[in-house]
Structures are given as structure tokens and as C-alpha cells.
Design an enzyme around this catalytic site. Structure first.
Site, PDB file in Angstrom:
ATOM      1  N   GLY A  56       0.766  -1.245   0.000  1.00  0.00           N
ATOM      2  CA  GLY A  56       0.000   0.000   0.000  1.00  0.00           C
ATOM      3  C   GLY A  56       0.795   1.292   0.000  1.00  0.00           C
ATOM      4  N   GLU A 110       4.259   4.150   6.088  1.00  0.00           N
ATOM      5  CA  GLU A 110       3.071   3.306   5.930  1.00  0.00           C
ATOM      6  C   GLU A 110       1.952   4.111   5.274  1.00  0.00           C
ATOM      7  OE1 GLU A 110       1.589   0.700   5.432  1.00  0.00           O
ATOM      8  OE2 GLU A 110       1.349  -0.395   7.304  1.00  0.00           O
ATOM      9  N   ASP A 114      -4.886   1.411  10.575  1.00  0.00           N
ATOM     10  CA  ASP A 114      -6.292   1.106  10.816  1.00  0.00           C
ATOM     11  C   ASP A 114      -6.390   0.564  12.246  1.00  0.00           C
ATOM     12  OD1 ASP A 114      -8.919   0.330  10.568  1.00  0.00           O
ATOM     13  OD2 ASP A 114      -8.660  -0.875   8.790  1.00  0.00           O
ATOM     14  N   ARG A 176      -5.314   0.969  -6.912  1.00  0.00           N
ATOM     15  CA  ARG A 176      -4.082   1.467  -6.281  1.00  0.00           C
ATOM     16  C   ARG A 176      -3.455   2.614  -7.082  1.00  0.00           C
ATOM     17  NH1 ARG A 176      -2.245  -2.101  -2.080  1.00  0.00           N
ATOM     18  NH2 ARG A 176      -2.787  -4.274  -2.429  1.00  0.00           N
TER      19      ARG A 176
HETATM   20  C1  PRP Z   1      -3.069  -2.634   4.793  1.00  0.00           C
HETATM   21  C2  PRP Z   1      -2.299  -1.334   4.886  1.00  0.00           C
HETATM   22  C3  PRP Z   1      -1.551  -1.446   6.187  1.00  0.00           C
HETATM   23  C4  PRP Z   1      -2.477  -2.311   7.033  1.00  0.00           C
HETATM   24  C5  PRP Z   1      -3.192  -1.448   8.017  1.00  0.00           C
HETATM   25  O1  PRP Z   1      -2.226  -3.602   4.281  1.00  0.00           O
HETATM   26  O2  PRP Z   1      -1.426  -1.151   3.797  1.00  0.00           O
HETATM   27  O3  PRP Z   1      -0.311  -2.078   6.029  1.00  0.00           O
HETATM   28  O4  PRP Z   1      -3.416  -2.931   6.138  1.00  0.00           O
HETATM   29  O5  PRP Z   1      -4.112  -2.193   8.763  1.00  0.00           O
HETATM   30  P1  PRP Z   1      -4.035  -2.401  10.329  1.00  0.00           P
HETATM   31  O6  PRP Z   1      -3.635  -1.096  10.963  1.00  0.00           O
HETATM   32  O7  PRP Z   1      -5.447  -2.799  10.698  1.00  0.00           O
HETATM   33  O8  PRP Z   1      -3.071  -3.498  10.625  1.00  0.00           O
HETATM   34  P2  PRP Z   1      -2.737  -5.008   3.669  1.00  0.00           P
HETATM   35  O9  PRP Z   1      -2.547  -6.087   4.686  1.00  0.00           O
HETATM   36  O10 PRP Z   1      -4.119  -4.838   3.136  1.00  0.00           O
HETATM   37  O11 PRP Z   1      -1.690  -5.266   2.502  1.00  0.00           O
HETATM   38  P3  PRP Z   1      -1.326  -4.303   1.237  1.00  0.00           P
HETATM   39  O12 PRP Z   1      -0.569  -3.103   1.801  1.00  0.00           O
HETATM   40  O13 PRP Z   1      -0.465  -5.159   0.401  1.00  0.00           O
HETATM   41  O14 PRP Z   1      -2.611  -3.877   0.583  1.00  0.00           O
END
Ligand code: PRP
Length: 188
Positions: A56, A110, A114, A176
Site C-alpha cells: 500500500g 506506511e 487502521d 491502487r
Molecule cells: C493494509 C495497509 C496497512 C495495514 C493497516 O495492508 O497497507 O499495512 O493494512 O491495517 P491495520 O492497521 O489494521 O493493521 P494489507 O494487509 O491490506 O496489505 P497491502 O498493503 O499489500 O494492501
């Protein structure tokens, strides 16, 4: 309404859902200028290693690091949260760092915080490798969803509890490459 080649391959329904920016390209780039000025001041004379958290963060990472005015190294972690991560906090490491971070000043970059479980896991994992310092820069902070208390040193924007896509963030690995952030609301 924004019409651009980024939307061409999408269905009419998806186009409508994501064609209205929640954060425009201009707003994003302006905030990045402010963040990078602050980071440049803080890392003057340090051994900065910027670590992008894939997938991301790729777009935010690229814009931010090219605007930071101090020398740095770069590296990447490719991680994802398991479906059950919200309860377990367990993160899958697809690709680890290539650099030895011992004694370096790490800036984790990052896209979105979330629940905070991903960053919490990564932070603890990297602290065991004994960097000189470790700070976190998050583009988006979705505070209402927080489960792990992870301190953020630099934040782009605080956002409400909405599903966000674009500027690196996805729905099912789509959207994306949108150059702005949109709220993804699917009508059921
Ligand atoms: C998403 C985002 C963060 C994480 C945040 O990644 O990029 O790394 O979730 O969520 P959290 O605070 O609840 O842990 P994802 O696992 O979807 O992978 P990606 O970045 O490859 O889309």
C-alpha cells in the site's frame, strides 16, 4: 467529477464509486511538502534508512522520499495482514528487509494505520534488530478503528472510519494507481 485514464478499465459502477476525490492530488502533494520539511529537519546529520511497507505505501513512499532533503538509504518490507489478523495481530512477512538496520535511524513509511496491528507487529520485530532509532510516518490515520496503541510520529491526514482506496490503497488489489484518495462505498 474526475475523468481520467486511471478509471478507463473500471466498470461503470466502480467508476462512479471512486471518481470523486476525498483527498485530491493537490491536497496530498501539499501535505507531503509539509511532512517532508519536518522530516528533513529532524533527520539532519542522522543515518536515515526509509522503510516502505508494501504494497500500500508504494506511492506515498515514492512521493515522500523524493521530497525529503537529507541523504538516506531505502528498503522495503512486503507484508499483509491475515484475514484473522484483527483478532490475532499476526502479520505475514512476504519479503523481509535486505539491509541490516542495527545502528541506523529507521523511518517506517506506511499508507494507512487502521487497527494498528500491522505496525505494532513490524515495530516490535524491527526493534529487536537494534536500530539507533525508529519512527513512524503514516499517510492516513484511521483512529476510530485502533486496537493496538502504536505511536505515530508523522501523520498525513486523520480520516473517518470509511473504506478508502487510491494512492496505493486497494479494494481487492484494484484502484491502487488512482492519483487521489476516494471513499469506496459499494451499493449492495
Ligand atoms: C493494509 C495497509 C496497512 C495495514 C493497516 O495492508 O497497507 O499495512 O493494512 O491495517 P491495520 O492497521 O489494521 O493493521 P494489507 O494487509 O491490506 O496489505 P497491502 O498493503 O499489500 O494492501
Amino acid at each position: 467529477m474526475v475523468e481520467s485514464f486511471h478509471l478507463k478499465s473500471l466498470s461503470e459502477e466502480d467508476k462512479l464509486i471512486v471518481s470523486k476525490p476525498f483527498l485530491s492530488t493537490e491536497q496530498i502533494q501539499q501535505r507531503i511538502k509539509e511532512l517532508s520539511a519536518e522530516i528533513s529537519r529532524d533527520y539532519e546529520g542522522k543515518k536515515l534508512l526509509s522503510v516502505g511497507i508494501l504494497r500500500g505505501a508504494f506511492m506515498f513512499f515514492a512521493d515522500l522520499v523524493r521530497s525529503i532533503q537529507v541523504p538516506m538509504e531505502v528498503d522495503f518490507l512486503n507484508v499483509s495482514s491475515y484475514v484473522k489478523a484483527e483478532t490475532s495481530g499476526e502479520i505475514k512477512i512476504h519479503t523481509d528487509l535486505r539491509e541490516n538496520i542495527r545502528g541506523k535511524d529507521i523511518l517506517l513509511i506506511e499508507d494507512i494505520v487502521d487497527t494498528g496491528l500491522t505496525l505494532n507487529y513490524i515495530k516490535n520485530m524491527l526493534l529487536e534488530r537494534q536500530p539507533a532509532s525508529l519512527r513512524i510516518c503514516a499517510f492516513l490515520d484511521k483512529k476510530p478503528r485502533r486496537k493496538a496503541d502504536v505511536a505515530l510520529d508523522y501523520v498525513g491526514f486523520e480520516i473517518p472510519d470509511e473504506y478508502i482506496v487510491g494512492y496505493g490503497l486497494d479494494y481487492d488489489n484494484k484502484f491502487r494507481n488512482l492519483p487521489y484518495i476516494a471513499i469506496f462505498k459499494k451499493s449492495l
